[in-house]
Design an enzyme around this catalytic site. Structure first.
Site, mmCIF file in Angstrom:
data_model
loop_
_atom_site.group_PDB
_atom_site.id
_atom_site.type_symbol
_atom_site.label_atom_id
_atom_site.label_comp_id
_atom_site.label_asym_id
_atom_site.label_seq_id
_atom_site.Cartn_x
_atom_site.Cartn_y
_atom_site.Cartn_z
ATOM 1 N N ARG A 62 0.855 -1.288 0.019
ATOM 2 C CA ARG A 62 -0.285 -0.264 0.047
ATOM 3 C C ARG A 62 0.837 1.701 0.251
ATOM 4 N NH1 ARG A 62 -2.627 -0.418 5.240
ATOM 5 N NH2 ARG A 62 -0.500 -1.412 5.736
ATOM 6 N N GLU B 138 7.314 7.726 11.089
ATOM 7 C CA GLU B 138 7.212 8.442 12.217
ATOM 8 C C GLU B 138 8.396 8.829 12.523
ATOM 9 O OE1 GLU B 138 8.184 6.418 16.325
ATOM 10 O OE2 GLU B 138 5.623 6.511 16.313
ATOM 11 N N GLN C 188 6.862 27.263 15.204
ATOM 12 C CA GLN C 188 6.800 27.083 13.772
ATOM 13 C C GLN C 188 6.895 25.946 12.617
ATOM 14 O OE1 GLN C 188 7.935 31.150 12.076
ATOM 15 N NE2 GLN C 188 8.465 30.090 10.005
ATOM 16 N N ASN D 114 7.951 24.867 8.923
ATOM 17 C CA ASN D 114 8.098 25.061 7.500
ATOM 18 C C ASN D 114 8.254 24.191 6.781
ATOM 19 O OD1 ASN D 114 8.570 28.123 8.728
ATOM 20 N ND2 ASN D 114 11.139 27.697 9.717
ATOM 21 N N ARG E 217 20.580 27.295 0.604
ATOM 22 C CA ARG E 217 19.233 27.621 1.239
ATOM 23 C C ARG E 217 20.641 27.813 2.787
ATOM 24 N NH1 ARG E 217 13.984 28.674 -0.411
ATOM 25 N NH2 ARG E 217 13.957 27.268 -2.292
ATOM 26 N N HIS F 200 21.917 29.627 7.610
ATOM 27 C CA HIS F 200 20.886 30.128 8.919
ATOM 28 C C HIS F 200 21.421 30.841 10.138
ATOM 29 C CE1 HIS F 200 18.631 30.713 4.369
ATOM 30 N NE2 HIS F 200 19.334 31.409 4.127
ATOM 31 N N TYR G 95 11.178 21.586 8.770
ATOM 32 C CA TYR G 95 11.357 21.894 9.205
ATOM 33 C C TYR G 95 10.421 22.201 10.762
ATOM 34 C CZ TYR G 95 13.560 25.320 6.853
ATOM 35 O OH TYR G 95 13.115 26.420 5.894
ATOM 36 N N GLU H 220 17.411 37.266 12.411
ATOM 37 C CA GLU H 220 17.788 35.809 11.342
ATOM 38 C C GLU H 220 19.370 36.799 10.478
ATOM 39 O OE1 GLU H 220 16.343 32.829 11.679
ATOM 40 O OE2 GLU H 220 14.736 33.773 13.172
#
Length: 198
Positions: free
Chosen positions: A21, A26, A45, A47, A57, A60, A130, A141
């Site tokens: 299927r 998890e 939050q 994202n 990216r 950060h 995330y 930031e």
């Protein structure tokens, strides 16, 4: 779950369960993470990004306190996920570690507040989801260049990078340190202790 070369960062090898299927994974357990890290991940939050091959990216990070811990998972595609210690005074300052996050062999990465994070999409349509411990605050930031020669991050040679304008203009780690942009290990340890008693 095992610690990476960067202090306070971990990779979690996940166990997919599948049959004709499809598959079930998890991908996050608060109790497992807290048992290793010593405190929970306050969830503020969630994202989700989708990137073409070559999109890079990061690196950060957010100012501490409160900082921004991240729990990173790739449900589709494949990315090279990189954690960089940008905490001034840390025994692993400037050290990085990399993990391939792949939807076919699921794993996740946890990085504590004060650490830098970047990823490179290795396939078109790579999805990264995330969980983060604090909401996005543009005034708090920052980033360092993901192509800083002194960091020598393990980006593959066969991928042409596509960076945002912000990431293209990011300072090197040395420049960010000279500008006073980086968190300190003392700030981070105080934050971890505060989380551990919460």
């Amino acid at each position: 779950m095992r610690q990476l070369a960067v202090g306070d960062a971990y990779v979690l090898d996940l166990v997919p369960h599948g049959d004709a299927r499809g598959r079930f994974t998890e991908w996050y357990r608060a109790d497992v993470l807290a048992g290793v890290v010593g405190h929970g991940l306050p969830l503020a939050q969630a994202n989700h990004s989708v990137s073409a091959r070559g999109v890079l990216r990061g690196v950060h990070f957010a100012l501490v306190p409160p900082g921004q811990a991240k729990y990173v998972y790739c449900p589709a595609g494949r990315v090279l996920d990189v954690v960089v210690d940008v905490r001034v005074g840390s025994p692993t300052f400037g050290v990085h570690d990399a993990v391939v996050l792949d939807s076919e062999q699921p794993r996740a990465v946890y990085l504590a507040e004060g650490l830098g994070h970047a990823f490179l999409s290795l396939a078109d349509g790579s999805s990264v989801t995330y969980l983060v411990s604090s909401g996005y605050d543009p005034a708090r930031e920052f980033g360092v260049s993901p192509v800083d020669p002194a960091l020598d991050l393990p980006w593959p040679d066969d991928v042409e990078f596509e960076l945002s304008a912000k990431d293209q203009q990011a300072p090197t780690l040395a420049e960010a340190r000279a500008q006073g942009l980086l968190p300190t290990i003392e700030q981070c340890r105080a934050r971890y202790a505060e989380l551990g008693t919460a």
